[in-house]
Design a protein around this motif. Structure first.
Motif, PDB file in Angstrom:
ATOM      1  N   ILE A   1       0.430  -1.550   0.191  1.00 24.11           N
ATOM      2  CA  ILE A   1      -0.165   0.262   0.295  1.00 24.11           C
ATOM      3  C   ILE A   1       0.682   1.565  -0.016  1.00 24.11           C
ATOM      4  O   ILE A   1       0.399   2.373  -0.614  1.00 24.11           O
ATOM      5  CB  ILE A   1      -0.723  -0.252   0.711  1.00 24.11           C
ATOM      6  CG1 ILE A   1      -2.280  -1.256   0.978  1.00 24.11           C
ATOM      7  CG2 ILE A   1      -1.605   1.455   1.499  1.00 24.11           C
ATOM      8  CD1 ILE A   1      -2.602  -1.347   2.487  1.00 24.11           C
ATOM      9  N   THR A   2       1.748   0.884   0.714  1.00 20.67           N
ATOM     10  CA  THR A   2       2.789   2.782   0.666  1.00 20.67           C
ATOM     11  C   THR A   2       3.995   2.302   0.119  1.00 20.67           C
ATOM     12  O   THR A   2       4.605   3.331  -0.384  1.00 20.67           O
ATOM     13  CB  THR A   2       3.745   2.275   2.359  1.00 20.67           C
ATOM     14  OG1 THR A   2       3.967   0.909   2.724  1.00 20.67           O
ATOM     15  CG2 THR A   2       2.224   3.023   2.979  1.00 20.67           C
TER      16      THR A   2
ATOM     17  N   THR B   1      -4.403   1.954  -8.646  1.00 20.98           N
ATOM     18  CA  THR B   1      -4.972   2.662  -7.678  1.00 20.98           C
ATOM     19  C   THR B   1      -5.123   2.042  -6.510  1.00 20.98           C
ATOM     20  O   THR B   1      -5.289   0.898  -6.892  1.00 20.98           O
ATOM     21  CB  THR B   1      -5.278   4.119  -7.670  1.00 20.98           C
ATOM     22  OG1 THR B   1      -6.783   4.012  -7.983  1.00 20.98           O
ATOM     23  CG2 THR B   1      -5.103   4.700  -8.570  1.00 20.98           C
ATOM     24  N   VAL B   2      -5.099   2.633  -5.089  1.00 23.73           N
ATOM     25  CA  VAL B   2      -5.423   1.342  -4.362  1.00 23.73           C
ATOM     26  C   VAL B   2      -7.066   2.069  -3.694  1.00 23.73           C
ATOM     27  O   VAL B   2      -6.594   3.714  -3.738  1.00 23.73           O
ATOM     28  CB  VAL B   2      -4.693   1.473  -3.314  1.00 23.73           C
ATOM     29  CG1 VAL B   2      -4.715   0.259  -2.244  1.00 23.73           C
ATOM     30  CG2 VAL B   2      -2.593   0.859  -3.412  1.00 23.73           C
TER      31      VAL B   2
ATOM     32  N   TYR C   1      -1.313  -4.883   9.553  1.00 17.84           N
ATOM     33  CA  TYR C   1      -2.047  -4.443   8.558  1.00 17.84           C
ATOM     34  C   TYR C   1      -1.376  -3.276   7.600  1.00 17.84           C
ATOM     35  O   TYR C   1      -2.255  -2.749   6.855  1.00 17.84           O
ATOM     36  CB  TYR C   1      -3.594  -4.641   8.678  1.00 17.84           C
ATOM     37  CG  TYR C   1      -4.016  -6.062   9.291  1.00 17.84           C
ATOM     38  CD1 TYR C   1      -4.887  -6.787   8.925  1.00 17.84           C
ATOM     39  CD2 TYR C   1      -4.470  -6.196  10.563  1.00 17.84           C
ATOM     40  CE1 TYR C   1      -4.765  -7.738   8.989  1.00 17.84           C
ATOM     41  CE2 TYR C   1      -4.365  -7.327  11.619  1.00 17.84           C
ATOM     42  CZ  TYR C   1      -4.522  -8.613  10.473  1.00 17.84           C
ATOM     43  OH  TYR C   1      -5.681  -9.290  10.475  1.00 17.84           O
ATOM     44  N   ASN C   2      -0.112  -2.873   8.043  1.00 15.14           N
ATOM     45  CA  ASN C   2      -0.163  -1.487   7.813  1.00 15.14           C
ATOM     46  C   ASN C   2      -1.277  -0.348   7.591  1.00 15.14           C
ATOM     47  O   ASN C   2      -0.957   0.388   6.939  1.00 15.14           O
ATOM     48  CB  ASN C   2       0.441  -1.835   5.988  1.00 15.14           C
ATOM     49  CG  ASN C   2       1.486  -0.900   5.710  1.00 15.14           C
ATOM     50  OD1 ASN C   2       2.300  -0.009   6.050  1.00 15.14           O
ATOM     51  ND2 ASN C   2       1.676  -0.541   4.392  1.00 15.14           N
ATOM     52  N   ASN C   3      -1.590  -0.801   9.192  1.00 12.34           N
ATOM     53  CA  ASN C   3      -2.733   0.777   9.429  1.00 12.34           C
ATOM     54  C   ASN C   3      -3.867   0.285   7.780  1.00 12.34           C
ATOM     55  O   ASN C   3      -4.593   1.507   8.002  1.00 12.34           O
ATOM     56  CB  ASN C   3      -1.845   1.811   9.059  1.00 12.34           C
ATOM     57  CG  ASN C   3      -1.112   2.253  10.117  1.00 12.34           C
ATOM     58  OD1 ASN C   3      -2.082   1.664  11.315  1.00 12.34           O
ATOM     59  ND2 ASN C   3       0.303   3.090  10.759  1.00 12.34           N
ATOM     60  N   ALA C   4      -4.285  -0.584   7.368  1.00 14.42           N
ATOM     61  CA  ALA C   4      -4.906  -0.267   6.439  1.00 14.42           C
ATOM     62  C   ALA C   4      -6.224  -1.323   6.684  1.00 14.42           C
ATOM     63  O   ALA C   4      -6.870  -2.024   6.171  1.00 14.42           O
ATOM     64  CB  ALA C   4      -4.832  -1.250   4.977  1.00 14.42           C
TER      65      ALA C   4
ATOM     66  N   ASP D   1     -11.622  -4.084   9.390  1.00 14.54           N
ATOM     67  CA  ASP D   1     -11.076  -4.623   7.726  1.00 14.54           C
ATOM     68  C   ASP D   1     -11.506  -2.767   6.917  1.00 14.54           C
ATOM     69  O   ASP D   1     -12.533  -2.408   7.031  1.00 14.54           O
ATOM     70  CB  ASP D   1     -11.608  -5.191   7.422  1.00 14.54           C
ATOM     71  CG  ASP D   1     -10.967  -6.842   7.996  1.00 14.54           C
ATOM     72  OD1 ASP D   1     -11.288  -7.395   7.974  1.00 14.54           O
ATOM     73  OD2 ASP D   1      -9.516  -6.747   6.464  1.00 14.54           O
ATOM     74  N   ASN D   2     -10.216  -2.775   6.071  1.00 12.24           N
ATOM     75  CA  ASN D   2     -11.232  -1.863   5.073  1.00 12.24           C
ATOM     76  C   ASN D   2     -11.471  -1.982   3.615  1.00 12.24           C
ATOM     77  O   ASN D   2     -10.812  -3.337   3.556  1.00 12.24           O
ATOM     78  CB  ASN D   2      -9.634  -0.901   5.180  1.00 12.24           C
ATOM     79  CG  ASN D   2      -9.490   0.345   6.024  1.00 12.24           C
ATOM     80  OD1 ASN D   2      -9.975   0.676   7.183  1.00 12.24           O
ATOM     81  ND2 ASN D   2      -8.306   1.473   5.696  1.00 12.24           N
ATOM     82  N   VAL D   3     -11.902  -2.078   2.901  1.00  7.51           N
ATOM     83  CA  VAL D   3     -12.397  -2.429   1.915  1.00  7.51           C
ATOM     84  C   VAL D   3     -11.272  -1.766   0.818  1.00  7.51           C
ATOM     85  O   VAL D   3     -10.240  -0.955   0.995  1.00  7.51           O
ATOM     86  CB  VAL D   3     -13.407  -1.555   1.598  1.00  7.51           C
ATOM     87  CG1 VAL D   3     -13.036  -1.995   0.009  1.00  7.51           C
ATOM     88  CG2 VAL D   3     -14.578  -2.188   1.402  1.00  7.51           C
ATOM     89  N   LEU D   4     -10.574  -2.931   0.658  1.00  6.60           N
ATOM     90  CA  LEU D   4      -9.102  -2.644   0.292  1.00  6.60           C
ATOM     91  C   LEU D   4      -9.280  -3.210  -1.526  1.00  6.60           C
ATOM     92  O   LEU D   4      -8.691  -4.445  -1.428  1.00  6.60           O
ATOM     93  CB  LEU D   4      -8.079  -3.851   1.182  1.00  6.60           C
ATOM     94  CG  LEU D   4      -6.328  -2.486   1.360  1.00  6.60           C
ATOM     95  CD1 LEU D   4      -6.429  -1.153   1.213  1.00  6.60           C
ATOM     96  CD2 LEU D   4      -5.743  -3.350   1.604  1.00  6.60           C
TER      97      LEU D   4
END
Lengths: 499, 315
Positions: A247-248, A257-258, A301-304, A471-474
Motif C-alpha cells: 500500500i505504501t 491505484t489503491v 495490516y500496514n494501517n489499512a 478491515d478496510n475495503v482494500l
C-alpha cells in the motif's frame, strides 16, 4: 494523375474504409480477481462475501446502498413504512424483465421472499419476521412483519433482497444453483471452477446506457501477491484484495491505484464464557487490556485497518466511543488475574485462520499476553473447523471475524444476544439483550445509536469477544478503469464500470 | 513386449489398489476435523438448513453405509454430485483431468529437454565446467521454493517484459494457441524444478555405466566420445532414469497444486485441495480415484518402456 492510377487508389482507399467499418468492435472485458471461488450461484444458498460480489452483477436487489451506506431504491422505486414499523409497502419499478424474459412484478417478489424463507434457505433467519406477503397489484407488494425490525430494509439490500426469475427457479429446480437468472446488468455465461467465471452483458438491462462493458470475467486468485502481479501486468482490472505491504509502495507511474476505505466488518476473537479460563470476567478483561490494537494494525495490516473495540466501524452510524481501543495496562491486567485466582497466569489454545496475516496477528497477541504469564498456543485451522467448534462450543478462544452488514443489528445481535445464532461465546447478559431488542424495534436512528452505545458500555466490561480491528475495503484498481463506485459493504458493483 | 493377457492381468491387479486407496481416503475424510455442513453453509446456517443438508447428503448414516453407497454408485458409473453446487463430479473431472495431463506432459518435456543433455554433458566431463554449471543449476532447481520461482517468472515475463500473460487459462479444446501461451510459464516453472532431479539422475546413472568394462572396450576400439556415450552408454543408463521419470509424472498427475494456484490453472490438484477445504467429500474421492488410475497407467507405461529399452526384461 493517370486515370487508371487514380481509380486504383480510389478503389483501394474505399475498400480500406469498408474493411475498417466492417471490423467488429472489440468486446470490452472487465477482469476482476477474487480471492476465493464463489461456490454457489444462488443467493438463498450463499455463505461467502465473494459470492455476493458475483451476485451483484447477476441479480438486482429490491433496494441498494450508496457510497455512504444509505439505502436507495433499486427494483423498488420507493417504499413506505407504517407507523408501528410493522408494515412495509414496496412500489416496484415497471418494465423490468428477468434475463430469461420473465416479467419482474409483485408476484415474482412474493415468490422470492417465500423461497428465502424455506427451510433449506440460508436467508431464513433474515426473513423470519415476514409473517404475511400481500400482492396489492402488479407493481405493489405489502410485507407485514410479526414484530418491528429496524434492519429489515438493510436486509433487502443484500442477498435476501435479490430477485431470481421464478420461471428459471422452477425450470432448473435443484440445479438452479448453476443457472442463475436475475434482472442484473450481466448474464451468467459459464465457469471453469476454480479458475474463471464469465458473465455477458445484459442487452435489455433496465438502467439506460448500462452496463458499460461487454463482459465480466472473475478470476480466482487465492494468493494476494498473485492477484497483485496480475493487476500490475494488466490481466486484472480490479482486485478484491491488495497486499498490505504494497500500500505504501505504489510508484507514481504505477498503472493502478489503491482504494482504501472503511468497511463494515471486524476481526477479533471469541472467548468462551462457559469454559475455563474465560468463564471469569476478570480474565477476559485482563486479556482485553493486554492487546495493543494499534500495534497489530500497524505491523500486520500496514494501517489499512482501523483499530477497534466494538463491532461498529466508522462506516456505521452506531460507531461510538466504545470503539476506541483500551490502553495497554499490564499492571492492571495482573491485578485482574490475581482477583480471578490466576496470579501466575494461564495458558489457552487459539485456533486461527490459515492466512499469513492472521498468523502474524496471533503471534503478536502471543507476545502481548506473555508479560502477564499467559501462554497462547496458536493452531492454524480452516474455517470449517472454526465454525464447527464455534457452534459446538468446544473451544476456549476462536479467531473468527465477520465481513459486516449495513445495519448495526446485523453485526451485533446474533453475536452477543443470549439467543443469537452466532453467539459462540454464550454470553447471556439480560440488560444487553433488552437494549439490543429495543434497538431492533426502534425506528429512529439517533435513538438506536444511543441504545447501541449503552449496550457496548456493558459489553466492553463483559468482553465476550475481543474486537481487534475493522478491515478496510482494500481494492487494487487499474487506472484504465472508469466509473468505479465504492460502497462500504465491500461488494464490487460492475454496472457503471467502463475501461 | 508383454503379451496382452499379461497386460490385462496387470490392470486387474490394480483394482485392489484402487479399492484400498478409496477406502483410505474415505476414512481419512471421516476423521478430518470440521463438519462438511459447517463448511458448506458457513456461520449463518440455521439448524433447520443444517439438518436438511445433513439428511440430503446422508451424513448421518454410519460410515460403512456411506462408503458402500458411494462404492455402489461408482461401480455403476456414477461418481456422484458435488456437495457444494450439485454439479456432477464426472463433469468436473472431465474439465480438470485434461488440464492436469497437459501440464504434467508439458512440464515433463521441459524437464527432459533440459535434463538429458545437461546430464549427459556433465557425466561425460565429470571434471569440466559443464558439470560444475549443471550441478549448480540442479542444486538451485532443487532448493528454490516453487512458489517463489513462479512469482519471479510472473514478475519478469508478465510484469516487466510483458511477453507472457500472468494468468488467463483457456482450455486446449477452445483455443489451442491461447492455451499454449497461458501454459508456457507454468510448464517451464514446473519443468525447471523437475529437471534438476532428472538431470542428477541421468548424470549419476550414466557415470556408473561409463565405468563398465564394455565402455572401456568401446573406447579402446577407437570410437569417439559421443559415439560411446550416445551409442553404447546412454541406453543402458536409461532404466533408472525411466523409473524416476515415472515417479515424477505420477507425482505431477496427482496435481501440481502450487503451480496451478500461482497461474490460476484449473487442474486436478487444485480441485482436490479446494474440495478438501470445503469438505466436498465426493469430489475429493473422485479426484483421488482419478489420480490413482493415472498413476497406475503411468506405472504400466514405465514397465512397458523397460522392455523396450532392455528387451531382456520382457523375457
Amino acid at each position: 494523375m493517370n486515370q487508371r492510377v487514380s481509380r486504383f487508389l480510389l478503389s483501394t482507399m474505399s475498400s480500406a474504409v469498408l474493411a475498417a467499418c466492417s471490423l467488429p468492435a472489440l468486446a470490452v472485458t472487465l477482469n476482476i480477481s477474487l480471492d476465493a471461488d464463489p461456490g454457489k450461484l444462488d443467493p438463498t444458498q450463499s455463505s461467502m462475501l465473494n459470492e455476493r460480489i458475483v451476485y451483484q452483477s447477476l441479480f438486482d436487489k429490491l433496494l441498494d446502498l450508496d457510497g455512504e451506506g444509505k439505502i436507495v431504491p433499486m427494483l423498488a422505486e420507493r417504499w413506505t413504512v407504517s407507523d408501528d414499523q410493522k408494515t412495509y409497502t414496496l412500489y416496484l419499478r415497471k418494465g423490468v424483465k428477468f434475463q430469461d424474459g420473465t416479467p419482474f412484478d409483485a408476484k415474482a417478489v412474493e415468490f422470492n421472499l417465500l423461497r428465502g424463507q424455506e427451510k433449506t434457505s440460508l436467508r431464513r433467519n433474515e426473513l423470519k419476521y415476514v409473517s404475511r406477503i400481500t400482492v396489492v397489484d402488479d407493481h405493489t407488494i405489502r410485507l407485514e412483519l410479526s414484530t418491528p425490525f429496524a434492519p429489515f430494509l438493510s436486509i433487502l439490500t443484500d442477498r435476501a433482497g435479490m430477485m431470481s426469475s421464478p420461471a428459471a427457479v422452477k425450470k432448473y429446480g435443484e440445479d438452479y444453483i448453476n443457472h442463475p437468472v436475475g434482472t442484473g446488468p450481466f448474464i451468467y455465461e459459464g465457469r471453469l471452477k476454480g479458475a474463471t467465471l464469465t458473465l455477458k452483458k445484459n442487452p435489455d438491462y433496465w438502467r439506460a446506457g448500462l452496463p458499460k462493458v461487454d463482459e465480466v470475467v472473475y478470476k480466482i486468485m487465492p494468493d494476494v501477491n498473485v492477484a497483485f502481479n496480475n493487476l500490475r501486468s494488466g490481466q486484472v482490472d480490479i482486485s478484491n484484495r491488495f497486499p498490505y505491504k504494497e500500500i505504501t509502495n505504489v510508484p507514481a507511474n504505477a498503472g493502478y491505484t489503491v482504494l482504501n476505505k472503511p468497511s463494515l466488518g471486524f476481526r477479533g476473537i471469541y472467548l468462551n464464557t462457559t469454559k475455563p479460563p474465560f468463564d471469569k470476567k476478570e480474565v477476559r478483561e485482563a486479556v482485553d487490556i493486554l492487546i495493543d490494537r494499534n500495534a497489530i494494525a500497524k505491523v500486520v495490516y500496514n494501517n489499512a485497518v482501523a483499530p477497534g473495540h466494538s463491532p461498529f466501524s466508522k462506516a456505521q452510524f452506531a460507531n461510538g466511543p466504545s470503539d476506541a481501543p483500551p490502553k495497554v495496562d499490564v499492571a492492571r491486567a495482573k491485578a485482574l488475574l490475581k482477583a480471578a485466582g490466576k496470579e501466575g497466569g494461564f495458558s489457552f489454545r487459539l485456533p486461527l485462520p490459515t492466512t499469513a496475516d492472521e498468523l502474524q496477528a496471533g503471534q503478536m497477541i502471543q507476545g502481548m499476553l506473555r508479560p502477564a504469564g499467559i501462554t497462547v498456543t496458536l493452531e492454524k485451522t480452516e474455517i470449517a473447523s472454526q465454525v464447527e467448534a464455534g457452534k459446538a462450543g468446544t473451544f476456549e478462544a476462536l479467531f473468527l471475524g465477520w465481513s459486516g452488514r449495513p445495519d448495526p443489528d446485523q453485526n451485533i445481535f446474533d453475536f452477543v444476544h443470549s439467543g443469537g445464532s452466532m453467539n459462540y461465546s454464550h454470553i447471556a447478559a439480560r440488560e444487553v439483550d433488552d437494549l439490543l431488542q429495543q434497538a431492533r424495534v426502534e425506528g429512529d436512528q439517533a435513538k438506536r445509536k444511543a441504545l447501541y452505545d449503552q449496550a457496548m458500555t456493558i459489553l466492553v466490561k463483559e468482553v465476550p469477544y475481543l474486537y481487534l480491528v475493522h478491515d478496510n475495503v482494500l481494492f487494487g484498481i487499474a487506472k484504465s478503469v472508469k466509473g468505479f463506485q465504492y460502497v462500504p459493504d465491500g461488494v464490487i458493483r460492475t454496472a457503471t464500470v467502463s475501461k | 513386449m508383454p503379451k496382452l493377457p499379461k497386460l490385462v492381468k496387470r490392470l486387474l491387479l490394480s483394482l485392489p489398489t484402487l479399492l484400498l486407496v478409496s477406502m483410505v481416503v474415505f476414512s481419512l475424510l471421516a476423521v478430518l476435523p470440521g463438519d462438511p455442513v459447517a463448511a458448506i453453509l458457513g456461520m449463518e446456517a440455521t439448524p433447520e438448513a443444517a439438518a436438511a443438508l445433513r439428511l440430503k447428503l446422508g451424513l448421518d448414516d454410519p460410515l460403512l453405509v456411506q462408503y458402500g453407497r458411494w462404492l455402489w454408485a461408482v461401480l455403476h458409473g456414477d461418481l456422484g454430485r458435488s456437495f457444494i453446487d450439485n454439479t456432477p463430479v464426472a463433469e468436473a473431472l472431465w474439465q480438470r483431468l485434461p488440464v492436469t495431463i497437459e501440464l504434467a506432459i508439458g512440464s515433463f518435456l521441459v524437464a527432459v529437454i533440459i535434463a538429458v543433455p545437461a546430464g549427459i554433458l556433465s557425466a561425460a566431463r565429470p571434471r569440466g565446467w559443464a558439470n560444475a554449471i549443471g550441478t549448480l543449476i540442479a542444486l538451485f532447481g532443487m532448493s528454490v521454493p516453487h512458489f517463489w520461482l513462479g512469482m519471479l517468472f510472473i514478475i519478469l515475463f508478465a510484469v516487466k517484459l510483458g511477453w507472457l500473460p500472468a494468468s488467463g487459462f483457456v482450455p486446449l479444446s477452445v483455443d489451442w494457441h491461447a492455451n499454449l501461451i497461458a501454459m508456457t510459464m507454468p510448464m517451464v516453472v514446473a519443468g525447471l524444478r523437475e529437471s534438476a532431479i532428472l538431470m542428477r539422475m541421468v548424470r549419476s546413472s550414466l557415470l556408473e555405466v561409463l565405468n563398465e568394462d564394455y565402455i572401456r572396450t568401446a573406447f579402446s576400439k577407437g570410437l569417439r566420445d559421443w559415439q560411446v556415450v550416445l551409442g553404447h552408454a546412454l541406453r543402458n543408463a536409461m532404466i533408472p532414469v525411466v523409473t524416476a521419470s515415472g515417479l515424477m509424472v505420477s507425482g505431477m498427475l496427482g496435481g501440481l497444486v502450487i503451480t496451478e494456484s500461482i497461474f490460476g490453472i484449473p487442474g486436478m490438484g487444485k480441485m482436490i485441495v479446494d474440495a478438501i477445504f470445503q469438505r466436498d467429500y465426493v469430489t475429493v474421492q473422485a479426484g483421488v480415484l482419478a489420480a490413482t488410475v493415472m498413476v497406475v497407467i503411468v506405472n504400466l507405461c514405465v514397465d512397458l518402456l523397460y522392455s523396450v529399452i532392455d528387451p531382456r526384461i520382457a523375457r
